[in-house]
Motif scaffolding. Structure first.
Motif, PDB file in Angstrom:
ATOM      1  N   LYS A  11       0.824  -1.208   0.000  1.00 51.16           N
ATOM      2  CA  LYS A  11       0.000   0.000   0.000  1.00 51.16           C
ATOM      3  C   LYS A  11       0.860   1.261   0.000  1.00 51.16           C
ATOM      4  CE  LYS A  11      -3.920   2.211   2.215  1.00 51.16           C
ATOM      5  NZ  LYS A  11      -4.967   2.079   3.220  1.00 51.16           N
ATOM      6  N   MET A  12       1.893   1.283   0.840  1.00 52.61           N
ATOM      7  CA  MET A  12       2.765   2.453   0.927  1.00 52.61           C
ATOM      8  C   MET A  12       3.473   2.723  -0.412  1.00 52.61           C
ATOM      9  SD  MET A  12       6.176   3.032   3.239  1.00 52.61           S
ATOM     10  CE  MET A  12       7.001   1.763   2.287  1.00 52.61           C
ATOM     11  N   ILE A  13       4.030   1.698  -1.012  1.00 54.64           N
ATOM     12  CA  ILE A  13       4.738   1.865  -2.288  1.00 54.64           C
ATOM     13  C   ILE A  13       3.765   2.266  -3.382  1.00 54.64           C
ATOM     14  CG2 ILE A  13       6.032   0.655  -4.090  1.00 54.64           C
ATOM     15  CD1 ILE A  13       7.225  -1.069  -1.721  1.00 54.64           C
ATOM     16  N   ARG A  14       2.597   1.634  -3.403  1.00 50.30           N
ATOM     17  CA  ARG A  14       1.571   1.949  -4.401  1.00 50.30           C
ATOM     18  C   ARG A  14       1.173   3.417  -4.304  1.00 50.30           C
ATOM     19  NH1 ARG A  14      -3.550   2.507  -3.831  1.00 50.30           N
ATOM     20  NH2 ARG A  14      -3.833   1.393  -1.870  1.00 50.30           N
ATOM     21  N   GLU A  15       0.934   3.866  -3.082  1.00 47.56           N
ATOM     22  CA  GLU A  15       0.517   5.258  -2.893  1.00 47.56           C
ATOM     23  C   GLU A  15       1.633   6.243  -3.242  1.00 47.56           C
ATOM     24  OE1 GLU A  15      -2.990   4.588   0.436  1.00 47.56           O
ATOM     25  OE2 GLU A  15      -1.009   5.228   1.140  1.00 47.56           O
ATOM     26  N   LYS A  16       2.878   5.903  -2.920  1.00 49.90           N
ATOM     27  CA  LYS A  16       4.006   6.769  -3.269  1.00 49.90           C
ATOM     28  C   LYS A  16       4.152   6.921  -4.785  1.00 49.90           C
ATOM     29  CE  LYS A  16       7.093   6.365   0.672  1.00 49.90           C
ATOM     30  NZ  LYS A  16       8.389   5.876   1.155  1.00 49.90           N
ATOM     31  N   LYS A  17       3.733   5.887  -5.505  1.00 48.86           N
ATOM     32  CA  LYS A  17       3.834   5.909  -6.962  1.00 48.86           C
ATOM     33  C   LYS A  17       2.539   6.416  -7.611  1.00 48.86           C
ATOM     34  CE  LYS A  17       7.316   2.344  -7.226  1.00 48.86           C
ATOM     35  NZ  LYS A  17       8.286   2.495  -8.295  1.00 48.86           N
ATOM     36  N   TYR A  18       1.619   6.890  -6.769  1.00 48.15           N
ATOM     37  CA  TYR A  18       0.321   7.426  -7.232  1.00 48.15           C
ATOM     38  C   TYR A  18      -0.440   6.410  -8.105  1.00 48.15           C
ATOM     39  CZ  TYR A  18       2.434  11.691  -5.562  1.00 48.15           C
ATOM     40  OH  TYR A  18       3.052  12.634  -4.779  1.00 48.15           O
ATOM     41  N   ILE A  19      -0.426   5.156  -7.649  1.00 50.91           N
ATOM     42  CA  ILE A  19      -1.157   4.090  -8.334  1.00 50.91           C
ATOM     43  C   ILE A  19      -2.297   3.664  -7.415  1.00 50.91           C
ATOM     44  CG2 ILE A  19      -1.021   1.739  -9.242  1.00 50.91           C
ATOM     45  CD1 ILE A  19       1.997   2.167  -9.600  1.00 50.91           C
ATOM     46  N   ASN A  20      -3.512   3.579  -7.932  1.00 47.16           N
ATOM     47  CA  ASN A  20      -4.598   3.082  -7.083  1.00 47.16           C
ATOM     48  C   ASN A  20      -4.615   1.550  -7.130  1.00 47.16           C
ATOM     49  OD1 ASN A  20      -6.311   2.187  -9.258  1.00 47.16           O
ATOM     50  ND2 ASN A  20      -7.043   4.284  -9.528  1.00 47.16           N
ATOM     51  N   ALA A  21      -5.361   0.950  -6.245  1.00 45.88           N
ATOM     52  CA  ALA A  21      -5.387  -0.510  -6.122  1.00 45.88           C
ATOM     53  C   ALA A  21      -5.861  -1.175  -7.414  1.00 45.88           C
ATOM     54  CB  ALA A  21      -6.266  -0.926  -4.946  1.00 45.88           C
ATOM     55  N   TYR A  22      -6.818  -0.579  -8.069  1.00 51.29           N
ATOM     56  CA  TYR A  22      -7.328  -1.142  -9.319  1.00 51.29           C
ATOM     57  C   TYR A  22      -6.238  -1.134 -10.392  1.00 51.29           C
ATOM     58  CZ  TYR A  22     -10.070  -1.800 -13.534  1.00 51.29           C
ATOM     59  OH  TYR A  22     -10.539  -2.273 -14.735  1.00 51.29           O
ATOM     60  N   GLN A  23      -5.506  -0.038 -10.497  1.00 50.29           N
ATOM     61  CA  GLN A  23      -4.431   0.053 -11.490  1.00 50.29           C
ATOM     62  C   GLN A  23      -3.344  -0.991 -11.208  1.00 50.29           C
ATOM     63  OE1 GLN A  23      -3.662   4.199 -10.668  1.00 50.29           O
ATOM     64  NE2 GLN A  23      -4.393   4.833 -12.698  1.00 50.29           N
ATOM     65  N   LEU A  24      -3.011  -1.147  -9.930  1.00 49.77           N
ATOM     66  CA  LEU A  24      -2.013  -2.149  -9.564  1.00 49.77           C
ATOM     67  C   LEU A  24      -2.496  -3.547  -9.924  1.00 49.77           C
ATOM     68  CD1 LEU A  24       0.620  -3.071  -8.284  1.00 49.77           C
ATOM     69  CD2 LEU A  24      -0.513  -2.954  -6.047  1.00 49.77           C
ATOM     70  N   SER A  25      -3.748  -3.830  -9.654  1.00 49.30           N
ATOM     71  CA  SER A  25      -4.272  -5.165  -9.949  1.00 49.30           C
ATOM     72  C   SER A  25      -4.179  -5.468 -11.439  1.00 49.30           C
ATOM     73  CB  SER A  25      -5.713  -5.314  -9.453  1.00 49.30           C
ATOM     74  OG  SER A  25      -6.607  -4.578 -10.255  1.00 49.30           O
ATOM     75  N   LYS A  26      -4.483  -4.492 -12.274  1.00 44.08           N
ATOM     76  CA  LYS A  26      -4.413  -4.690 -13.720  1.00 44.08           C
ATOM     77  C   LYS A  26      -2.976  -4.881 -14.175  1.00 44.08           C
ATOM     78  CE  LYS A  26      -8.684  -4.732 -14.472  1.00 44.08           C
ATOM     79  NZ  LYS A  26      -9.272  -6.065 -14.572  1.00 44.08           N
ATOM     80  N   LYS A  27      -2.089  -4.059 -13.642  1.00 46.28           N
ATOM     81  CA  LYS A  27      -0.684  -4.125 -14.026  1.00 46.28           C
ATOM     82  C   LYS A  27      -0.027  -5.431 -13.562  1.00 46.28           C
ATOM     83  CE  LYS A  27       3.354  -1.126 -14.143  1.00 46.28           C
ATOM     84  NZ  LYS A  27       3.977   0.100 -13.679  1.00 46.28           N
ATOM     85  N   ALA A  28      -0.451  -5.924 -12.392  1.00 52.59           N
ATOM     86  CA  ALA A  28       0.117  -7.147 -11.819  1.00 52.59           C
ATOM     87  C   ALA A  28      -0.596  -8.412 -12.289  1.00 52.59           C
ATOM     88  CB  ALA A  28       0.074  -7.074 -10.303  1.00 52.59           C
ATOM     89  N   HIS A  29      -1.714  -8.235 -12.983  1.00 55.84           N
ATOM     90  CA  HIS A  29      -2.525  -9.378 -13.457  1.00 55.84           C
ATOM     91  C   HIS A  29      -3.028 -10.231 -12.291  1.00 55.84           C
ATOM     92  CE1 HIS A  29      -1.413  -8.335 -17.528  1.00 55.84           C
ATOM     93  NE2 HIS A  29      -0.139  -8.330 -17.159  1.00 55.84           N
TER      94      HIS A  29
END
Length: 132
Positions: A11-29
């Motif tokens: 969560k901390m890294i995702r937020e620092k990179k301005y990525i929301n959870a949905y975007q991360l899920s798509k990028k990470a498959h």
């Protein structure tokens, strides 16, 4: 429910990179619910491939997902996950000499073969018990 170091760091890294959870899920498959469950502490156990997908999507090492402020802390219950984390280390040494990619692959193949033997032995033991 306590959130693991892994969940906190994702969560901390995702937020620092301005990525929301949905975007991360798509990028990470992986599913958006998987990301949400990890970050909220609902899901504590992950397989190594999921951790690697998330690390790659965040463009960080697997080790960085387990870092604490003062030290590295590994929160794993599966030996295979732990071994994958070890192999993902930036510098891995044996007798003060860094392992080559070939040597890491040798370790990985040997380790997997050992796990396969253990699983086969367990399966055979269960079959013998069921025959009694």
């Amino acid at each position: 429910m306590q959130v693991s170091i892994l969940g906190q760091n994702i969560k901390m890294i995702r937020e620092k990179k301005y990525i929301n959870a949905y975007q991360l899920s798509k990028k990470a498959h992986v599913s958006a619910s998987t990301i949400s469950e990890i970050e909220s502490g609902i899901r504590q156990n992950l397989n190594s491939s999921t951790v690697m997908k998330i690390a790659n999507a965040l463009d960080v090492s697997v080790d960085s997902l387990y870092k604490t402020e003062n030290n590295l802390e590994y929160v794993v219950e599966d030996i295979q996950d732990c071994f994958h984390m070890i192999l993902e280390s930036e510098v891995l040494k044996l007798d003060d000499e860094e392992l080559s990619d070939t040597e890491k692959k040798q370790l990985q193949v040997s380790f997997q073969a050992s796990l396969d033997v253990i699983r086969l032995n367990r399966e055979n033991t269960k079959k013998r018990r069921n025959k009694k």
